[in-house]
Motif scaffolding. Structure first.
Motif, PDB file in Angstrom:
ATOM      1  N   SER A 116       0.941  -1.234   0.067  1.00  0.00           N
ATOM      2  CA  SER A 116       0.042  -0.226   0.080  1.00  0.00           C
ATOM      3  C   SER A 116       0.983   1.284  -0.160  1.00  0.00           C
ATOM      4  CB  SER A 116      -0.950   0.206   1.029  1.00  0.00           C
ATOM      5  OG  SER A 116      -0.372   0.353   2.355  1.00  0.00           O
ATOM      6  N   PRO A 117       0.608   2.352  -0.539  1.00  0.00           N
ATOM      7  CA  PRO A 117       1.256   3.528  -0.617  1.00  0.00           C
ATOM      8  C   PRO A 117       1.821   4.031   0.717  1.00  0.00           C
ATOM      9  CG  PRO A 117      -0.561   3.585  -2.261  1.00  0.00           C
ATOM     10  CD  PRO A 117      -0.792   2.408  -1.300  1.00  0.00           C
ATOM     11  N   THR A 118       0.800   3.973   1.694  1.00  0.00           N
ATOM     12  CA  THR A 118       0.974   4.270   3.185  1.00  0.00           C
ATOM     13  C   THR A 118       2.417   3.283   3.673  1.00  0.00           C
ATOM     14  OG1 THR A 118      -1.023   5.281   3.491  1.00  0.00           O
ATOM     15  CG2 THR A 118       0.440   4.753   5.413  1.00  0.00           C
ATOM     16  N   HIS A 119       1.940   2.020   3.592  1.00  0.00           N
ATOM     17  CA  HIS A 119       2.997   1.098   4.050  1.00  0.00           C
ATOM     18  C   HIS A 119       4.292   1.362   3.375  1.00  0.00           C
ATOM     19  CE1 HIS A 119       4.865  -2.081   5.968  1.00  0.00           C
ATOM     20  NE2 HIS A 119       4.936  -3.051   4.890  1.00  0.00           N
ATOM     21  N   LEU A 120       4.614   1.530   2.050  1.00  0.00           N
ATOM     22  CA  LEU A 120       5.762   1.855   1.075  1.00  0.00           C
ATOM     23  C   LEU A 120       6.114   3.063   1.816  1.00  0.00           C
ATOM     24  CD1 LEU A 120       7.616   1.093  -1.200  1.00  0.00           C
ATOM     25  CD2 LEU A 120       5.923   2.536  -2.707  1.00  0.00           C
ATOM     26  N   GLN A 121       5.351   4.084   1.804  1.00  0.00           N
ATOM     27  CA  GLN A 121       6.220   5.244   2.448  1.00  0.00           C
ATOM     28  C   GLN A 121       6.808   5.140   3.833  1.00  0.00           C
ATOM     29  OE1 GLN A 121       6.515   8.436   0.866  1.00  0.00           O
ATOM     30  NE2 GLN A 121       5.896  10.031   2.143  1.00  0.00           N
ATOM     31  N   ARG A 122       6.236   4.646   4.535  1.00  0.00           N
ATOM     32  CA  ARG A 122       6.703   4.237   5.772  1.00  0.00           C
ATOM     33  C   ARG A 122       7.808   3.367   5.981  1.00  0.00           C
ATOM     34  NH1 ARG A 122       2.562   3.210   8.124  1.00  0.00           N
ATOM     35  NH2 ARG A 122       2.629   0.796   7.799  1.00  0.00           N
ATOM     36  N   THR A 123       7.898   2.445   5.355  1.00  0.00           N
ATOM     37  CA  THR A 123       8.989   1.332   5.127  1.00  0.00           C
ATOM     38  C   THR A 123      10.297   1.965   4.414  1.00  0.00           C
ATOM     39  OG1 THR A 123       7.420  -0.274   5.148  1.00  0.00           O
ATOM     40  CG2 THR A 123       9.618  -1.093   4.589  1.00  0.00           C
ATOM     41  N   PHE A 124       9.815   2.534   3.356  1.00  0.00           N
ATOM     42  CA  PHE A 124      10.892   3.016   2.514  1.00  0.00           C
ATOM     43  C   PHE A 124      11.733   4.101   3.546  1.00  0.00           C
ATOM     44  CE2 PHE A 124      13.191   5.549  -0.605  1.00  0.00           C
ATOM     45  CZ  PHE A 124      13.352   4.772  -1.689  1.00  0.00           C
ATOM     46  N   LYS A 125      11.088   4.973   4.114  1.00  0.00           N
ATOM     47  CA  LYS A 125      11.602   6.011   4.859  1.00  0.00           C
ATOM     48  C   LYS A 125      12.635   5.514   6.109  1.00  0.00           C
ATOM     49  CE  LYS A 125      11.411  10.607   6.935  1.00  0.00           C
ATOM     50  NZ  LYS A 125      10.523  11.659   6.999  1.00  0.00           N
ATOM     51  N   GLN A 126      11.931   4.390   6.668  1.00  0.00           N
ATOM     52  CA  GLN A 126      12.561   3.753   7.857  1.00  0.00           C
ATOM     53  C   GLN A 126      13.993   3.038   7.393  1.00  0.00           C
ATOM     54  OE1 GLN A 126      10.460   0.495   9.172  1.00  0.00           O
ATOM     55  NE2 GLN A 126      11.728   0.114  10.899  1.00  0.00           N
ATOM     56  N   ILE A 127      14.018   2.420   6.199  1.00  0.00           N
ATOM     57  CA  ILE A 127      15.107   1.726   5.592  1.00  0.00           C
ATOM     58  C   ILE A 127      16.186   2.773   4.902  1.00  0.00           C
ATOM     59  CG2 ILE A 127      16.019  -0.100   4.156  1.00  0.00           C
ATOM     60  CD1 ILE A 127      13.554  -1.645   4.616  1.00  0.00           C
TER      61      ILE A 127
END
Length: 374
Positions: free
Chosen positions: A113-124
C-alpha cells in the motif's frame, strides 16, 4: 543495470552498520583481496573505493571473487522481504528518467500500500521515495552538466518540466545555480576572515587557536578552528578551488562578531544562515545537532534515534566528523553513550573547552538579591 551513487550509499551504510536486514540481498567484494562477504561480516571494513556490490553470491563469484572464510557468504540466507521490496523500488526509480512515479505506482510494483511503502522506505533508506527520486534527478543533472551539455538540454534529459522548478531548488541542492555548477563553481565569490583567538575562560588557557569564517551570499560555507592562519587558508583554497576568494566585508564581520562573542562567553550563538552541500542524511543529522539545547549534550545513538534510524550510529558519527561549519552546527555537543568525550574534528581539548563554555552560558544569571542572599 549499474547502480546509482545513491543506492550504493545505502548498501555501503548497510555494510558499515553490519545490518542483518540486508542479508541475502547484497554482497560486497573487496578489490584489494579478491574476496566477497556478507554485509554482516565481522572482518575489518575496507576502504570505500575498494568495494563493489553484487546482488548474489553467484554474481560475485562470476566476477572473480572468492567467498570469505569467516562469514561464508555462499551459504543461502532468506532475505528480509521489506528490504528486498525497498531495494526494488530504488532500482525502479533509477530507471524513471522522464518523471517521478507516484506512491500508488510504486506500491503497485511492489504489492505494498502507498502508506506502508512510504513508511517502510523512509525507515530503511532515511528519506521518502519522492526525496530519493528527486535526489537521483539532481545527480543525473550534474552528470549532464559536467559532460558539457547546455542547461536546456540537461533539463529536458532529466525530466524537469520547467527551468523555474530547478532554479527554486538549486541553491539548496547544487549549492549554486546550474550555470555556476556547470563551470565547476568558477566565479562564485566566497568572503572569508581569519583571526587569532584570545585565551579562553577565566584561566586564560588554553587558547582556541585560530578561527576561519567563510561565507557565500546565502550563508556560512565554512567555519574552522586550527593551529595556524596559513593552515586554515590553505584548507579553504583546497576546498573551493574554482571560487573567487576575497577579504571579508561588513556583513561577514557581523557573523564573525557573533562567533567571537560566543567564544568569549558573552552570549550564545544566534541562528546564523548556512550554505553547505550535503547528502539528505547529513542534513538530517546536522539539523538534529542544531536542536540540541545550549549547555546539554546528546549521544550518537540519541541522534540516530531522533532522526528515526536507530541502527545508524556509525553513520551519525561520520556525519558529525564531516561537519564543515564548526560551532554553528554544534557537533561538539555529541558525546559517547557512557558520557565520555569522543573524537572531535578540531581536537578533544577544544571540545572540552566548548562544552565548559556552554555550561557557563546556559547557567541562569544571578540577580542582585540572589547575590545578597548568597
Amino acid at each position: 543495470m549499474q547502480r546509482s551513487i545513491l543506492s550504493e550509499e545505502i548498501l555501503w551504510q548497510a555494510v558499515l552498520q553490519r545490518d542483518p536486514a540486508f542479508e541475502g540481498l547484497v554482497f560486497y567484494g573487496v578489490s584489494s583481496t579478491g574476496i566477497y562477504c556478507r554485509p554482516t561480516c565481522s572482518s575489518r571494513k575496507p576502504q570505500r573505493d575498494r568495494v563493489c556490490f553484487f546482488d548474489s553470491a553467484a554474481a560475485a563469484e562470476a566476477a572473480g571473487y572468492r567467498p570469505c572464510k569467516r562469514c561464508v557468504p555462499q551459504e543461502a540466507i532468506a532475505p528480509d522481504a521489506n528490504v528486498a521490496k525497498v531495494l526494488a523500488v530504488c532500482r525502479y526509480l533509477e530507471t524513471q528518467v522522464d518523471s517521478i512515479p507516484t506512491l500508488a505506482e510504486l506500491g503497485h510494483t511492489t504489492a505494498m500500500s502507498p502508506t506502508h511503502l512510504q513508511r517502510t522506505f523512509k525507515q530503511i533508506v532515511g528519506v521518502t521515495p519522492f526525496q530519493y527520486a528527486d535526489a537521483l534527478r539532481i545527480e543525473r543533472l550534474k552528470q549532464h552538466l559536467r559532460q558539457g551539455e547546455t542547461i536546456a538540454d540537461a533539463l529536458y534529459e532529466t525530466g524537469y518540466g520547467a527551468s523555474s522548478r530547478l532554479y527554486e531548488k538549486a541553491p539548496k541542492q547544487l549549492g549554486m545555480t546550474p550555470a555556476t555548477y556547470q563551470r565547476a563553481g568558477e566565479g562564485k565569490q566566497i568572503r572569508y576572515a581569519i583571526m587569532q583567538l584570545p585565551p579562553w575562560g577565566t584561566t586564560k588557557q588554553p587558547s582556541f587557536g585560530w578561527l576561519l569564517v567563510a561565507a557565500t551570499q546565502q550563508g556560512l560555507c565554512s567555519v574552522r578552528l586550527g593551529e595556524t592562519a596559513l593552515e586554515l587558508e590553505q584548507e579553504l583554497q583546497q576546498e573551493f578551488k574554482a571560487a573567487q576568494l576575497q577579504p571579508d566585508d561588513p556583513e561577514l564581520q557581523q557573523w564573525v562578531q557573533h562567533l567571537l562573542d560566543y567564544l568569549g562567553g558573552v552570549q550564545a550563538l544566534p541562528a546564523l544562515p548556512i550554505d553547505v552541500q550535503a547528502t539528505a542524511f547529513q542534513i538530517r543529522v546536522w539539523e538534529a545537532l542544531r536542536a540540541i539545547p545550549l549547555g546539554t549534550t546528546a549521544s550518537y545513538s540519541d541522534i540516530a534515534q531522533q532522526i528515526g534510524q536507530p541502527k545508524s550510529v556509525r553513520a551519525v558519527a561520520r556525519a558529525c566528523a564531516s561537519n564543515p561549519i564548526a560551532l554553528v552546527i554544534p557537533c561538539h555537543r555529541v558525546i559517547q553513550k557512557g558520557g565520555g568525550l569522543s573524537g572531535y574534528r578540531w581536537g578533544i581539548d577544544r571540545k572540552q573547552e566548548l562544552l565548559s563554555l556552554e555550561k557557563q552560558l546556559a547557567a541562569p544569571e544571578k540577580t542582585d538579591s540572589d547575590q545578597a542572599e548568597g
